[in-house]
Motif scaffolding. Structure first.
Motif, PDB file in Angstrom:
ATOM      1  N   GLN A   1      25.786  43.075  46.304  1.00 47.49           N
ATOM      2  CA  GLN A   1      25.716  42.478  44.970  1.00 47.49           C
ATOM      3  C   GLN A   1      27.016  42.709  44.202  1.00 47.49           C
ATOM      4  OE1 GLN A   1      22.231  44.214  43.178  1.00 47.49           O
ATOM      5  NE2 GLN A   1      20.860  42.663  44.033  1.00 47.49           N
ATOM      6  N   GLU A   2      27.558  43.921  44.299  1.00 48.69           N
ATOM      7  CA  GLU A   2      28.792  44.241  43.575  1.00 48.69           C
ATOM      8  C   GLU A   2      29.970  43.410  44.078  1.00 48.69           C
ATOM      9  OE1 GLU A   2      29.227  48.479  43.932  1.00 48.69           O
ATOM     10  OE2 GLU A   2      27.356  48.845  42.854  1.00 48.69           O
ATOM     11  N   SER A   3      30.097  43.284  45.394  1.00 51.84           N
ATOM     12  CA  SER A   3      31.221  42.500  45.920  1.00 51.84           C
ATOM     13  C   SER A   3      31.030  41.012  45.611  1.00 51.84           C
ATOM     14  CB  SER A   3      31.411  42.749  47.415  1.00 51.84           C
ATOM     15  OG  SER A   3      30.308  42.307  48.162  1.00 51.84           O
ATOM     16  N   PHE A   4      29.796  40.551  45.625  1.00 53.78           N
ATOM     17  CA  PHE A   4      29.480  39.171  45.251  1.00 53.78           C
ATOM     18  C   PHE A   4      29.874  38.924  43.797  1.00 53.78           C
ATOM     19  CE2 PHE A   4      26.750  35.862  43.589  1.00 53.78           C
ATOM     20  CZ  PHE A   4      26.652  34.932  44.606  1.00 53.78           C
ATOM     21  N   ASP A   5      29.444  39.815  42.918  1.00 52.31           N
ATOM     22  CA  ASP A   5      29.744  39.671  41.488  1.00 52.31           C
ATOM     23  C   ASP A   5      31.247  39.704  41.225  1.00 52.31           C
ATOM     24  OD1 ASP A   5      27.015  39.525  41.037  1.00 52.31           O
ATOM     25  OD2 ASP A   5      26.851  41.604  40.336  1.00 52.31           O
ATOM     26  N   ALA A   6      31.954  40.579  41.933  1.00 51.06           N
ATOM     27  CA  ALA A   6      33.403  40.673  41.755  1.00 51.06           C
ATOM     28  C   ALA A   6      34.088  39.392  42.218  1.00 51.06           C
ATOM     29  CB  ALA A   6      33.947  41.883  42.516  1.00 51.06           C
ATOM     30  N   ALA A   7      33.659  38.850  43.344  1.00 53.35           N
ATOM     31  CA  ALA A   7      34.251  37.606  43.842  1.00 53.35           C
ATOM     32  C   ALA A   7      33.945  36.442  42.903  1.00 53.35           C
ATOM     33  CB  ALA A   7      33.726  37.305  45.249  1.00 53.35           C
ATOM     34  N   LEU A   8      32.746  36.426  42.349  1.00 51.89           N
ATOM     35  CA  LEU A   8      32.377  35.375  41.403  1.00 51.89           C
ATOM     36  C   LEU A   8      33.224  35.476  40.136  1.00 51.89           C
ATOM     37  CD1 LEU A   8      30.667  32.997  40.481  1.00 51.89           C
ATOM     38  CD2 LEU A   8      28.851  34.622  39.872  1.00 51.89           C
ATOM     39  N   ALA A   9      33.389  36.665  39.623  1.00 54.03           N
ATOM     40  CA  ALA A   9      34.207  36.859  38.419  1.00 54.03           C
ATOM     41  C   ALA A   9      35.657  36.438  38.675  1.00 54.03           C
ATOM     42  CB  ALA A   9      34.138  38.310  37.957  1.00 54.03           C
TER      43      ALA A   9
END
Length: 68
Positions: free
Chosen positions: A28-36
């Protein structure tokens, strides 16, 4: 930026699904970072084509992680 914007839209929709909500926190954290990061590139009128391509490819890789 049309591909990038489409991938961002898809990623935002995925954040509302069980697939995302049941993923381990690290994913979730890496997903959120890539989305941001992708949103930053999309909002940058001076982003290069290389930055745009890198952003949507990275975000697509994160989307694929949700399937595991």
């Amino acid at each position: 930026k049309s591909i990038l914007n489409r991938v961002i839209k898809d990623a935002e929709e995925l954040q509302k699904t069980d697939e995302y909500l049941n993923a381990i926190p690290m994913v979730q954290e890496s997903f959120d970072a890539a989305l941001a990061a992708a949103k930053e590139v999309a909002d940058n009128p001076q982003a290069s084509q290389e930055q745009i391509n890198s952003a949507w490819i990275t975000l697509m890789n994160e989307i694929h992680k949700l399937g595991f």
